[in-house]
Design a protein around this motif. Structure first.
Motif, short mmCIF file in Angstrom:
data_model
loop_
_atom_site.label_atom_id
_atom_site.label_comp_id
_atom_site.label_asym_id
_atom_site.label_seq_id
_atom_site.Cartn_x
_atom_site.Cartn_y
_atom_site.Cartn_z
N PRO A 389 0.86 -1.19 0.00
CA PRO A 389 0.00 0.00 0.00
C PRO A 389 0.89 1.24 0.00
O PRO A 389 2.08 1.16 0.29
N ALA A 390 0.31 2.37 -0.30
CA ALA A 390 1.10 3.59 -0.41
C ALA A 390 1.76 3.93 0.92
O ALA A 390 1.13 3.82 1.97
N GLY A 391 3.02 4.28 0.86
CA GLY A 391 3.71 4.76 2.04
C GLY A 391 4.28 3.68 2.94
O GLY A 391 4.89 3.98 3.94
N ALA A 392 4.09 2.43 2.57
CA ALA A 392 4.62 1.37 3.43
C ALA A 392 5.89 0.81 2.79
O ALA A 392 6.24 1.12 1.65
N GLU A 393 6.58 0.00 3.53
CA GLU A 393 7.76 -0.64 2.96
C GLU A 393 7.74 -2.12 3.34
O GLU A 393 7.02 -2.54 4.24
N TYR A 394 8.54 -2.87 2.60
CA TYR A 394 8.56 -4.31 2.85
C TYR A 394 9.33 -4.62 4.13
O TYR A 394 10.22 -3.89 4.54
N CYS A 395 8.98 -5.74 4.70
CA CYS A 395 9.57 -6.13 5.98
C CYS A 395 11.03 -6.53 5.81
O CYS A 395 11.41 -7.16 4.83
N ASP A 396 11.78 -6.19 6.79
CA ASP A 396 13.19 -6.50 6.78
C ASP A 396 13.58 -6.62 8.23
O ASP A 396 13.32 -5.73 9.03
N TYR A 397 14.22 -7.72 8.62
CA TYR A 397 14.43 -7.87 10.06
C TYR A 397 15.55 -7.01 10.60
O TYR A 397 15.81 -7.00 11.78
N ASN A 398 16.21 -6.28 9.74
CA ASN A 398 17.14 -5.31 10.29
C ASN A 398 16.40 -4.10 10.81
O ASN A 398 16.82 -3.46 11.75
N LYS A 399 15.29 -3.83 10.16
CA LYS A 399 14.52 -2.66 10.59
C LYS A 399 13.41 -3.04 11.56
O LYS A 399 13.17 -2.37 12.54
N GLN A 400 12.73 -4.12 11.25
CA GLN A 400 11.66 -4.57 12.14
C GLN A 400 12.02 -5.96 12.65
O GLN A 400 11.64 -6.95 12.04
N PRO A 401 12.79 -6.02 13.70
CA PRO A 401 13.28 -7.33 14.14
C PRO A 401 12.17 -8.31 14.51
O PRO A 401 12.39 -9.51 14.48
N ALA A 402 11.01 -7.80 14.80
CA ALA A 402 9.98 -8.72 15.31
C ALA A 402 8.96 -9.10 14.25
O ALA A 402 7.96 -9.72 14.55
N TRP A 403 9.19 -8.76 13.02
CA TRP A 403 8.10 -8.92 12.06
C TRP A 403 7.74 -10.36 11.80
O TRP A 403 6.59 -10.69 11.54
N GLY A 404 8.74 -11.23 11.89
CA GLY A 404 8.46 -12.66 11.66
C GLY A 404 7.45 -13.18 12.65
O GLY A 404 6.46 -13.83 12.28
N HIS A 405 7.66 -12.85 13.88
CA HIS A 405 6.75 -13.24 14.95
C HIS A 405 5.36 -12.71 14.67
O HIS A 405 4.36 -13.43 14.71
N CYS A 406 5.34 -11.43 14.33
CA CYS A 406 4.07 -10.76 14.08
C CYS A 406 3.37 -11.38 12.87
O CYS A 406 2.17 -11.68 12.90
N PHE A 407 4.14 -11.62 11.83
CA PHE A 407 3.56 -12.12 10.58
C PHE A 407 2.95 -13.51 10.75
O PHE A 407 1.81 -13.76 10.38
N TYR A 408 3.71 -14.42 11.35
CA TYR A 408 3.21 -15.79 11.43
C TYR A 408 1.97 -15.87 12.32
O TYR A 408 1.08 -16.66 12.06
N GLN A 409 1.97 -15.03 13.35
CA GLN A 409 0.78 -15.05 14.21
C GLN A 409 -0.44 -14.49 13.50
O GLN A 409 -1.53 -15.03 13.58
N LEU A 410 -0.18 -13.45 12.74
CA LEU A 410 -1.26 -12.84 11.99
C LEU A 410 -1.78 -13.82 10.94
O LEU A 410 -2.99 -13.95 10.71
N TYR A 411 -0.85 -14.51 10.34
CA TYR A 411 -1.22 -15.43 9.28
C TYR A 411 -2.06 -16.58 9.83
O TYR A 411 -3.01 -17.03 9.22
N ASN A 412 -1.68 -17.02 11.01
CA ASN A 412 -2.45 -18.06 11.68
C ASN A 412 -3.87 -17.60 11.95
O ASN A 412 -4.83 -18.36 11.81
N ARG A 413 -3.97 -16.35 12.37
CA ARG A 413 -5.31 -15.83 12.67
C ARG A 413 -6.15 -15.73 11.42
O ARG A 413 -7.34 -15.96 11.43
N LEU A 414 -5.49 -15.37 10.33
CA LEU A 414 -6.22 -15.31 9.06
C LEU A 414 -6.74 -16.68 8.69
O LEU A 414 -7.87 -16.86 8.27
#
Lengths: 543, 645
Positions: A389-414
């Motif tokens: 979406p506009a204004g966002a950037e792709y995940c990178d664990y150097n910048k967002q170290p916790a995104w993996g955790h966040c992503f997999y949990q979100l994906y499970n909920r989906l």
């Protein structure tokens, strides 16, 4: 203008004489015979009850908005569907090639560590494509993984980000994901080491790829359609250069969509049958640039509607090398009634999820967009495989170290339908599905393969000399041109509802809407008369 | 006689002498609601409102009934699932290669030599030449003439300079180029495009140029063109002999758990696929059926596909083609056949669906095909495909003078070959192009069949024979095959095929009319009743009053006017006293003496009452809908009075 009655008696007399309601008149206007009045009251009440009971039944049925499915066969000529083919060979972009090489080495090490096998070096051969100058990006320092041997139980090397880990009794291989504070961790484990490695690789791959600029100019790459499609014929005629669209998919490599718009009269289907379909000779080389991303060799084919984003991961069809595959398709169409009859959308305008794909609305596109929006909102960055979406950037664990955790949990909920994406995304009102049936034969045959290869080599720059099977032939054709369409239509239309109301009314009362208006008239007259009398009395009192 | 009729069936005019009187009478006595209110209501506004209400009710009725009528021709579909013993469909199996290459060598050697030469010149491809060395020269003179006429050409760019295969010289060609848009595939090195040119034999400047995106396609297409010419000259018996026999093709056969053999297969010769074998063709009157579903109880055959004997240019893939069809249907192998791989077991599960559409006026389909002006060349039941092919063949015979090889012969025609019809190929390609662009009108003439059967197939493939069983299986099969083949079978020459019903459910989809006449009428009744409490009788009443009676009143007026005018003129001429006019008027106002207007039968029957005379002009008596009888009795004296008057 309006004459009023002199008295109530006059009014009632008039009403009794002229009304058209059958039962009432007997009741109100019959002589003062008690017996008769009681009898007529009873009758009147009974028929009144029956009528309203029937009305209630009818209306409750109508307001439930029942639909009937009607199926119909159509046979008008139509367009050939859009066909997307992908070579399952994603690029190694020059910008990140060093990191990818690093990742390959890392994977090699961890495989060796987990299973004690030294994979041959050729397995992860260094790539040859360096297209851009490698910019000096901060190297992935904390991209270190820890793993442990499966046969021994605990040898967990914990690292800030990820670690491979096994279960207790059996060797569950996995890696660990933590949230930002490190307080909440879980292990993503798999029963098979292969799945774990693939998932682990994919996870790292996404991080590396996120460093690429969002818009990559694919046309700079020398990959051309000639390298993949050796021959393309539709209905006996060669395809034309304007007939295809090229895009690059991070997993499925370079993809070509034929007949994407569906407006060119060249692609109308005139007759069913193999000679009138789309016939392609393809290169299906097994030379993978990124070996751990996809383990399938061949070509992916997808048949979809025009102006639709192909979701190859959901409904692609694999083509084996060395085989001629004939794919017969048959179309089914589903038309849903929107509005009160069910939830569906005609073009996605009324859906409050902003579509990230600039193609026509599909359920899949909506779900992906919905997920990506939530992901950006919750995790602060976008999932690499979906558009941004506009204004966002792709995940990178150097910048967002916790995104993996966040992503997999979100994906499970989906997956468990806890995200309300499934509620927000209605089905499209009009859908066509393609039923696919495939037959295969060996191609080229032993007798003809020499000259076929020679012809391809000479003309199309096919440069393989080995005996490995690396060409494939695909023919996609309509099995029948007539298609089934399943339509929803209302069981009770207003028209029919009114008709049946009228029948009931006539049956029990012999009256009509106009009779009801008569009653109204009587009511109003009574009111006005009583007001008048009151006023007269009031005035007479005054005087 | 007229006098007697008048006596026995006393015909009176309408119920009222004038239109407004008639309306008044109608409104007071009608059974429909609303109208009476117009008359009896007191006050002008009230009356106006009632007029509006009544008219809107009429409008609503008309609108709703029109909608009901429009929806009348809609069909609903019912789906029934039946569990029953299903007849097994016919399964036609062909080898992809039509004829044994070894036995066709005599006919094709010339063509093959030419093809190899083309490959050599264009691609530098040379095979071991020893095979072709035997060069049979006796056919040379006839054959190569034609090859020279239609040679393969190599194009240099798009400047229309071509290199001829034979002379090797460059020359310019003219003629319209087909497929002239550069194909997507070889935009890079366009000098390598290969194609061929077809010219009108009578007019050599009229040429069509065919180019192909790949040399593979070009050579195959060119080969096929010449191949069809050669095959058209060979008699059928020779071709059948050169193709595969049932023993050649089918090694083992199992059906419904029992062994079967070649007697269960019927041979049929397909022009492009050689000998094909149909299992369960129903030719001897019996149609087999399976006892239960499942792969055990279906058809299970092992096919021998002799890859070494394949024609290298005609077919490039190895395997067999099968098609599942009804016993009455023609198998269109070349169009919708499914391929089967060698060295693999292919299991095909079937689901049976029968569909029936409603023919006219619900949809445009044909029951038997008898109403379609195209003769069915296949002696099988009608289908759209058959119609299209027959239509094309007819057009071909009409315009090219000979029949196309791939389709059956119409009576009195023969297959095209370039000895007799040197022009046919050009003609064919032109015609085919027209056909595809729907200029022949075939697509308009041919209609869908109303009922059709369909077997939905799902395939799955497994490797076969497995490495452990391969050894003994191949040995046994080789032994079965007998002595005439003294080599051991190779696994790539075998294909295992299973065709079976997944379950014995038959889905029957049939269209039924959604509305019957009864439903339509009852809906009409509902609408009429809802808005005005009207019925058929009241419709008749309306027709009577508004059409017949008012018309007769109007006509009478006109008649009287004309008569009056006539009398006036007569009087003027004769100069008579004007009393007659007075009498006259009385006369025509008096209903009894009106005989001039033609009494219709309806009015004669239905009008029991003589109408009001104009003289009393009584205000409406107190009628009551409930006491119609009294209304009549009340009305009767009036009218009698009028009569006496």
């Amino acid at each position: 203008l309006i004459e009023f009655y002199d008295s109530f008696k006059d009014m009632f007399e008039f009403f009794c004489k002229n009304t058209t309601i059958h039962g009432t008149i007997r009741l109100v206007c019959s002589d003062s015979n008690r017996m008769k009045t009681a009898f007529w009251t009873l009758l009147f009440l009974a028929s009144f009850g029956m009528l309203y009971w029937q009305f209630a039944l009818m209306f409750s049925q109508y307001w439930a908005y029942p639909v009937v499915l009607t199926m119909s066969m159509h046979s008008e000529p139509k367009m050939f569907p859009a066909i997307t083919i992908c070579n399952l060979d994603p690029y190694r972009f020059g910008l990140v090639s060093e990191h990818l090489a690093q990742l390959d080495r890392m994977a090699e090490e961890s495989i060796a560590f987990l299973y004690g096998i030294n994979t041959s070096a050729s397995f992860f051969h260094a790539n040859e494509k360096n297209i851009y100058n490698i910019k000096d990006l901060p190297s992935i320092r904390n991209l270190s993984r820890s793993s442990f041997k499966l046969s021994q139980n605990y040898s967990l090397l914990r690292m800030p980000d990820h670690s491979n880990r096994s279960g207790k009794k059996h060797f569950n291989v996995g890696f660990k994901l933590c949230n930002a504070t490190g307080g909440n961790c879980f292990y993503k484990t798999y029963s098979s080491g292969m799945d774990a490695i693939l998932e682990w690789y994919r996870f790292h791959y996404m991080n590396i790829m996120s460093q690429l600029p969002v818009i990559i100019n694919i046309s700079d790459h020398e990959e051309q359609i000639e390298d993949m499609v050796y021959s393309c014929q539709y209905d006996g005629e060669p395809c034309r250069p304007s007939d295809y669209v090229h895009f690059h998919h991070p997993v499925f490599g370079s993809c070509y969509t034929f007949n994407n718009k569906g407006t060119d009269p060249f692609w109308t289907a005139t007759k069913p049958g193999i000679p009138y379909g789309l016939s392609l000779i393809l290169r299906a080389e097994q030379k993978d640039h990124i070996p751990l991303l996809s383990t399938v060799a061949g070509v992916k084919v997808m048949i979809h509607n025009h102006n639709q984003t192909p979701f190859l991961e959901h409904e692609g069809f694999d083509i084996r090398p060395g085989i001629a595959t004939t794919i017969g398709i048959q179309q089914d169409e589903v038309n849903r009634l929107g509005g009160n009859y069910g939830k569906c959308t005609t073009n996605g305008d009324d859906v409050n999820v902003k579509l990230l794909y600039n193609n026509s609305y599909t359920l899949q596109a909506c779900l992906h967009s919905c997920f990506q929006h939530i992901m950006v909102q919750k995790c602060g960055c976008g999932y690499y495989y979906y558009p941004l979406p506009a204004g966002a950037e792709y995940c990178d664990y150097n910048k967002q170290p916790a995104w993996g955790h966040c992503f997999y949990q979100l994906y499970n909920r989906l997956r468990n339908h806890h995200l309300n994406c499934f509620d927000q995304c209605p089905k499209p009102c009009r859908e066509s599905q393609y039923k696919v049936f495939a037959g295969t034969a060996k191609w080229p045959s032993a007798k003809s393969q020499d000259w076929v290869r020679q012809a391809l080599r000479h003309q199309n720059g096919y440069n393989s000399t080995s005996n490995r099977l690396d060409i494939a032939k695909v023919t996609i054709f309509y099995q029948q041109l007539n298609y089934k369409s399943v339509n929803e239509s209302p069981l009770l239309s207003e028209n029919l509802l009114l008709s049946s109301m009228g029948s009931q009314w006539s049956l029990w009362f012999g009256s009509s809407v106009l009779s009801v208006v008569e009653m109204f008239e009587l009511l109003i007259d009574t009111l006005v008369l009583s007001l008048l009398f009151c006023y007269q009395r009031f005035r007479s009192k005054k005087t | 006689i007229t006098a007697r009729i008048k006596r026995t069936l006393p015909v009176r005019g309408p119920q009222a002498p004038t239109l407004s009187e008639l309306m008044r009478w109608y409104c007071l006595n009608t059974n429909t609601h609303g109208c009476r209110r117009i008359v009896v209501s007191r006050g002008r506004l009230r009356r106006f409102i009632w007029i509006l209400l009544t008219l809107s009710a009429v409008g609503l009725i008309l609108w709703q009934c029109a909608e009901l009528l429009l929806n009348y021709y809609s069909a609903s579909v019912s789906v029934t699932v039946q569990f029953q013993k299903l007849p097994f469909p016919a399964v036609t199996i062909c080898n992809i290669n039509p004829y044994k290459y070894s036995s066709m060598k005599d006919y094709l050697s010339e063509l093959d030599k030419e093809t190899k030469k083309a490959l050599e010149t264009f691609y530098g491809f040379s095979e071991g030449k020893s095979k072709v060395r035997r060069s049979v020269d006796e056919r040379n003179s006839t054959g190569s003439e034609f090859f020279k006429q239609i040679p393969l050409l190599k194009f240099e760019d798009f400047s229309r300079t071509v290199i001829d295969l034979h002379s090797g010289q460059k020359r310019k060609i003219e003629g319209s180029v087909f497929h002239k848009d550069s194909s997507i595939v070889n935009s890079g090195d366009s000098n390598d495009i290969i194609g061929f040119q077809l010219c009108d034999a009578n007019n050599s400047s009229d040429c069509a140029l065919y180019t192909f995106s790949s040399g593979v396609n070009a050579i195959q297409e060119w080969y096929k063109l010449h191949y069809m010419n050669i095959m058209a000259q060979i008699p059928l018996e020779t071709k059948e002999k050169a193709s595969y026999s049932a023993d050649d093709l089918i090694l083992t056969c199992f059906f419904d758990g029992l062994s079967c053999d070649k007697r269960h297969f019927t041979r049929f010769h397909h022009p492009l696929h050689g000998n094909c074998y149909t299992f369960n063709s129903g030719e001897n009157g019996t149609i087999l059926s399976t006892s239960t579903g499942g792969s055990e109880y279906g058809l299970q055959v092992v096919l021998y596909i002799d890859e070494a004997d394949y024609n290298p240019f005609l077919v490039t893939s190895t395997g067999a083609k099968i098609i599942v069809h009804d016993q009455n249907e023609y198998p269109f192998i070349e169009d919708i056949g499914t391929e089967i791989e060698t060295a693999a077991a292919t299991s095909i599960g079937m689901h049976f669906t029968r569909s029936r559409k409603l023919s006219k006026p619900y949809s445009d389909c044909t029951e038997t095909g008898a109403d379609i002006p195209v003769e069915n060349l296949y002696n099988k039941s009608y289908s759209l495909q058959i119609c299209l092919h027959s239509c094309f063949q007819k057009a071909m015979v009409d315009s090219c003078g000979c029949a196309q090889y791939a389709q059956p012969l119409p009576p009195g025609a023969e297959y095209c070959n370039y000895k007799k019809n040197p022009n046919w190929m050009y003609c064919y390609y032109r015609l085919h192009e027209k056909f595809v662009k729907e200029q022949l009108g075939c697509q308009q003439i041919c209609k869908d069949a109303c009922s059709f059967k369909e077997w939905a197939l799902t395939t799955s493939i497994a490797q076969w024979p497995s490495t452990v069983s391969e050894d003994w299986m191949l040995r046994v099969l080789s032994w079965d095959k007998g002595q005439k083949l003294n080599k051991k079978l190779n696994k790539t020459d075998l294909a295992n095929l299973m065709v079976f019903y997944k379950d014995l459910n038959e889905r029957f989809i049939s269209e039924n009319p959604a509305n019957t006449l009864v439903i339509l009428l009852s809906n009409f009744g509902g609408q009429l009743g809802l808005w005005m409490s009207c019925s058929v009788v009241c419709v008749i009443e309306i027709v009577e009053v508004f059409l017949i009676d008012s018309l007769s009143i109007v006509m009478r007026r006109q008649w009287q006017k004309a008569k009056k005018w006539w009398n006036d003129r007569k009087r003027e001429r004769l100069g008579k006293a004007p009393q007659a006019g007075d009498l006259e008027r009385q006369g025509h106002d008096n209903p009894v003496c009106i005989d001039e207007d033609l009494p219709t039968f309806n009015t004669a029957l239905r009008l029991p009452l003589p109408q009001d005379s104009p003289l009393p002009r009584t205000p409406p008596p107190n009628y009551s809908t409930l006491r119609l009888e009294t209304a009549f009795t009340e009305q009767l004296p009036d009218t009698l009075e009028a009569g006496q008057h």
